[in-house]
Scaffold this motif. Structure first.
Motif, PDB file in Angstrom:
ATOM      1  N   ARG A  28       0.810  -1.215   0.000  1.00 45.40           N
ATOM      2  CA  ARG A  28       0.000   0.000   0.000  1.00 45.40           C
ATOM      3  C   ARG A  28       0.842   1.264   0.000  1.00 45.40           C
ATOM      4  O   ARG A  28       0.456   2.290  -0.565  1.00 45.40           O
ATOM      5  CB  ARG A  28      -0.954  -0.010   1.195  1.00 45.40           C
ATOM      6  CG  ARG A  28      -0.281  -0.127   2.553  1.00 45.40           C
ATOM      7  CD  ARG A  28      -1.323  -0.291   3.661  1.00 45.40           C
ATOM      8  NE  ARG A  28      -0.721  -0.443   4.981  1.00 45.40           N
ATOM      9  CZ  ARG A  28      -0.271  -1.574   5.473  1.00 45.40           C
ATOM     10  NH1 ARG A  28      -0.341  -2.695   4.733  1.00 45.40           N
ATOM     11  NH2 ARG A  28       0.255  -1.634   6.694  1.00 45.40           N
ATOM     12  N   LEU A  29       2.007   1.200   0.648  1.00 45.38           N
ATOM     13  CA  LEU A  29       2.866   2.387   0.664  1.00 45.38           C
ATOM     14  C   LEU A  29       3.334   2.742  -0.747  1.00 45.38           C
ATOM     15  O   LEU A  29       3.391   3.922  -1.115  1.00 45.38           O
ATOM     16  CB  LEU A  29       4.067   2.154   1.594  1.00 45.38           C
ATOM     17  CG  LEU A  29       3.735   1.954   3.079  1.00 45.38           C
ATOM     18  CD1 LEU A  29       5.009   1.725   3.868  1.00 45.38           C
ATOM     19  CD2 LEU A  29       2.964   3.155   3.619  1.00 45.38           C
ATOM     20  N   PHE A  32       0.328   4.276  -2.605  1.00 44.42           N
ATOM     21  CA  PHE A  32       0.071   5.654  -2.165  1.00 44.42           C
ATOM     22  C   PHE A  32       1.160   6.597  -2.655  1.00 44.42           C
ATOM     23  O   PHE A  32       0.892   7.757  -2.996  1.00 44.42           O
ATOM     24  CB  PHE A  32      -0.024   5.703  -0.640  1.00 44.42           C
ATOM     25  CG  PHE A  32      -1.232   5.011  -0.099  1.00 44.42           C
ATOM     26  CD1 PHE A  32      -2.378   4.869  -0.869  1.00 44.42           C
ATOM     27  CD2 PHE A  32      -1.245   4.472   1.191  1.00 44.42           C
ATOM     28  CE1 PHE A  32      -3.495   4.223  -0.372  1.00 44.42           C
ATOM     29  CE2 PHE A  32      -2.355   3.826   1.692  1.00 44.42           C
ATOM     30  CZ  PHE A  32      -3.492   3.698   0.902  1.00 44.42           C
ATOM     31  N   THR A  35       0.499   7.302  -6.372  1.00 42.28           N
ATOM     32  CA  THR A  35      -0.681   8.162  -6.484  1.00 42.28           C
ATOM     33  C   THR A  35      -0.349   9.596  -6.086  1.00 42.28           C
ATOM     34  O   THR A  35      -0.762  10.561  -6.758  1.00 42.28           O
ATOM     35  CB  THR A  35      -1.809   7.613  -5.610  1.00 42.28           C
ATOM     36  OG1 THR A  35      -2.089   6.261  -5.981  1.00 42.28           O
ATOM     37  CG2 THR A  35      -3.072   8.443  -5.772  1.00 42.28           C
ATOM     38  N   GLY A  36       0.412   9.786  -4.992  1.00 49.21           N
ATOM     39  CA  GLY A  36       0.803  11.139  -4.582  1.00 49.21           C
ATOM     40  C   GLY A  36       1.686  11.809  -5.602  1.00 49.21           C
ATOM     41  O   GLY A  36       1.569  13.021  -5.846  1.00 49.21           O
ATOM     42  N   VAL A 430      -5.341  11.241  -9.902  1.00 47.10           N
ATOM     43  CA  VAL A 430      -5.421  10.295  -8.776  1.00 47.10           C
ATOM     44  C   VAL A 430      -5.779   8.901  -9.285  1.00 47.10           C
ATOM     45  O   VAL A 430      -5.201   7.887  -8.861  1.00 47.10           O
ATOM     46  CB  VAL A 430      -6.448  10.790  -7.741  1.00 47.10           C
ATOM     47  CG1 VAL A 430      -6.694   9.726  -6.675  1.00 47.10           C
ATOM     48  CG2 VAL A 430      -5.964  12.074  -7.092  1.00 47.10           C
ATOM     49  N   LEU A 434      -3.435   5.652  -9.001  1.00 42.60           N
ATOM     50  CA  LEU A 434      -3.867   4.407  -8.375  1.00 42.60           C
ATOM     51  C   LEU A 434      -3.705   3.219  -9.321  1.00 42.60           C
ATOM     52  O   LEU A 434      -3.248   2.142  -8.913  1.00 42.60           O
ATOM     53  CB  LEU A 434      -5.324   4.536  -7.929  1.00 42.60           C
ATOM     54  CG  LEU A 434      -5.580   5.344  -6.649  1.00 42.60           C
ATOM     55  CD1 LEU A 434      -7.075   5.496  -6.427  1.00 42.60           C
ATOM     56  CD2 LEU A 434      -4.934   4.667  -5.440  1.00 42.60           C
TER      57      LEU A 434
END
Length: 717
Positions: A28-29, A32, A35-36, A430, A434
């Motif tokens: 997940r890191l 994320f 995505t950031g 975004v 993702l």
């Protein structure tokens, strides 16, 4: 080939979201972070990009041709077909029209179009396009012309950093297009009018020369106007008409004369003559004759033929016959004279007609030449009349030409920029971040754990020791682990026996609102089918356990009910000493707990050898043949007495039911020790856990009739 006819719609989907979600959650890191990064790039783009505005003007190409008069336009309308309307899009985008707008708006020195970047300056050094051409190219790229679907509406858009400039230039392009349409018609009228006037002068001279030639020819050949009745042709026509009438009169006179000859001199003939030629004398003589003939007939009837009055009447009749004959001769002579006179008249007219025909033949060449001259003069007059009429129409159309295009929506300065749009870019960035993060995470796979590293030996894995090297220095080797079919929480009865728990499980599977257990069982069916190799039915599934047979019976009932719900024909074979089946003998019965057709394999104590051989598993499989899709064998556990290694050899797949205190590695060790390492690949484990409930109803099995149960069941199937 499909091993069994299972309805795919009843099975769970092949795609399992669980493992994918585990991978994504483990990384997940990374997801994320990507995505950031995508969101940060979108924010930087919004910060450095200047907004642009697009103004749109809409015009309607009206295919209807407005007419103030009945005059036909020199240049017709655009037309109503789709290709003609679509062509106007290219007309608006044409370089000539846009170049006119570019020059009229004095955009050559506009910084928006004339500014040159470093690439443009570099290209100009190598003979690239000029600055004015480059400015026009930038202006041309900012113009967008699109047709609104299949309608007659065309949208003209212009994009610029200034909303006022975008609206002004879009309206300027529309105005120029409308003016060009009206100007084309006016120009066409002027050109056609000039050509018509030049041509009319020559046509007037041609008509004058042709008419003069006709008059000169008539005077030279003494041909008068046909309206005066003095032409040769008119005389021929009149004489021909008279000759036809004379010949008709002669034919009528001849017919009347022939009828007089055929009538004779009798009273009846004299009556026909009087009809042909009216004669009072003939009518009187016919009446006298009829009267005397009537009197004579009456007297002959009364007095006889020798009476003096009869002789006198006969003398009168003879005298009247002579008078009638004379009158008939006179009538025939008169008719003959009329016939001769008609023949003479027709002959005279025929002679005159022949003379005129001879005269007409002599002047035929002059008549042909006259007609040719007259036709030329008439054709010249017709052409001149058409040119004069069209010239008058085109001169009247000057200044009244209308344009087919009209503005239905003028461009106004837009309030919101067309690009960039934060409400669109940020969610899209975004979403793309993702998607990229998830794709990279799935590509990298699950996060590595120490226990998953093949180089690290698992603590709970059974260790096989080579007998030849068994000793303090022997090194253990790792064994393969059976396939894991998952954990299944089954409802049960607190303190109940195995059959009560089976009955509670069946009730739960068939109750509404318990879809979780049903889907889990159907997923188990798919896993089982995926492990089977294709061969003729039946497929043999063996269910066993490690220590206690309770889990094996519960797991076997669950598998059998799942196959039955998948529309498979299932036979359950229970192997071993089963005291609770003692009351049913060795025949086929319907298990009251599971609802499955069941048979007990193996002979009871006190039975003969022949009966025990007949109830063995090979004998049951041989007699069942292909009447069943699946044969589910519930065997004793490996830790109990009574299990037979041949049972595992005949099974297509062996399922070991474990409880929470048992592990798959322990099952692998027992399989290798009792059956051999080769059976591990043909085995699978499933964890059975029970949720206890209140005691339910007691079990009531419905036994079948004793006797030859197997062949009857196969025949019914």
């Amino acid at each position: 080939m499909k091993p069994a006819r299972i309805d795919d719609r009843a099975l769970p989907p092949l795609f399992d979201i669980g493992p994918l979600w585990a991978i994504l959650w483990g990384r997940r890191l990374l997801v994320f972070a990507i995505t950031g990064a995508a969101l940060l790039l979108a924010l930087l783009y919004l910060a450095v990009t200047s907004p642009s505005y697009t103004a749109t003007a809409s015009i309607l190409i009206d295919p209807r041709d407005a007419r103030a008069t009945n005059f036909n336009n020199v240049l017709p309308g655009i037309g109503a077909d789709s290709a003609a309307i679509a062509s106007q899009v290219f007309v608006i985008e044409s370089q000539d029209l846009l170049g006119t707008v570019f020059d009229s708006q004095k955009l050559q020195n506009d910084p928006e179009f004339s500014s040159r970047g470093p690439i443009s300056r570099l290209m100009s050094l190598f003979g690239g396009t000029s600055s004015q051409d480059a400015a026009f190219k930038r202006f041309q790229k900012a113009v967008s012309v699109e047709r609104e679907g299949l309608t007659y509406v065309i949208n003209v858009s212009f994009t610029s950093p200034s909303p006022e400039k975008a609206a002004r230039l879009a309206n300027a392009i529309v105005d120029r297009y409308k003016a060009s349409l009206a100007g084309e018609r006016e120009t066409a009228n002027d050109d056609v009018n000039s050509l018509l006037n030049d041509r009319i002068k020559g046509l007037q001279k041609d008509v004058s020369d042709a008419e003069r030639a006709v008059e000169d020819f008539k005077s030279q050949h003494r041909i008068v106007d046909p309206t005066d009745g003095g032409t040769l042709q008119s005389q021929l026509d009149q004489l021909t008409t008279q000759l036809i009438a004379a010949q008709g009169d002669a034919d009528k006179a001849k017919d009347r004369y022939n009828q007089a000859l055929a009538a004779g001199t009798s009273a009846a003939g004299l009556a026909k003559l009087s009809e042909i030629l009216s004669s009072n004398a003939a009518a009187n003589l016919r009446d006298d004759y009829n009267q005397r003939a009537t009197e004579l007939a009456n007297l002959e009837t009364m007095y006889g033929p020798r009476h003096p009055a009869i002789g006198r009447l006969r003398s009168e009749l003879d005298r009247i016959n002579r008078l009638m004959a004379g009158e008939a001769m006179r009538i025939r002579q008169q008719l003959k004279a009329n016939y001769d006179l008609a023949v003479q008249n027709a002959a005279k007219l025929q002679d005159k007609l022949e003379a005129l025909r001879q005269q007409s033949q002599d002047s035929s060449l002059a008549q042909v030449q006259l007609r040719q001259l007259d036709s030329r003069a008439q054709a010249a007059r017709t052409v001149l009349d058409d040119f004069l009429k069209r010239a008058q129409e085109t001169s009247q159309l000057q200044g009244v030409q209308t344009s087919e295009a009209r503005t239905i929506s003028a461009a106004a300065p837009p309030l919101q920029p067309t690009w960039p749009k934060p409400a669109l870019l940020l969610p899209v960035s975004v979403l793309l971040g993702l998607m990229a993060g998830c794709g990279l995470a799935l590509t990298l796979g699950p996060v590595g754990r120490p226990q998953d590293d093949p180089s690290i030996q698992r603590r709970d894995a059974p260790q096989a020791v080579d007998p030849a090297k068994d000793g303090p220095q022997a090194k253990p080797r790792s064994l393969p682990v059976p396939a894991d079919f998952g954990e299944y929480r089954l409802p049960g009865v607190a303190g109940g026996a195995a059959l009560a728990n089976i009955k509670a499980m069946r009730k739960s599977l068939f109750e509404t609102g318990n879809e979780t257990l049903s889907l889990a069982v159907l997923r188990l069916m798919r896993q089982i089918l995926g492990r089977l190799s294709d061969h003729p039915k039946p497929f043999v599934l063996l269910v066993s356990s490690m220590q206690s047979s309770a889990e094996a019976r519960l797991a076997g009932a669950m598998v059998g009910i799942g196959l039955q719900r998948a529309e498979q024909n299932v036979l359950v074979v229970e192997v071993g000493d089963l005291p609770h089946r003692a009351g049913y003998g060795s025949g086929l019965f319907i298990d009251g707990a599971s609802g499955l057709r069941t048979v007990a394999a193996g002979g009871a104590a006190g039975q003969g050898q022949q009966s025990r051989d007949r109830n063995s598993l090979p004998s049951i499989l041989a007699e069942a043949g292909n009447a069943f899709d699946f044969v589910l064998v519930v065997a004793p556990s490996l830790g109990e007495e009574g299990w037979d290694p041949e049972l595992f050899a005949k099974a297509d797949l062996t399922l070991f039911a474990l409880n929470r205190s048992e592990r798959a590695s322990d099952a692998a060790g027992l399989i290798e020790r009792h059956l051999g390492a080769g059976q591990v690949e043909r085995s699978a484990t499933l964890l059975i856990a029970q949720d206890s409930a209140q005691p339910g109803e007691t079990r009531q099995d419905v036994p079948s009739k004793a006797g030859d149960w197997r062949r009857g069941a196969i025949a019914r199937t």
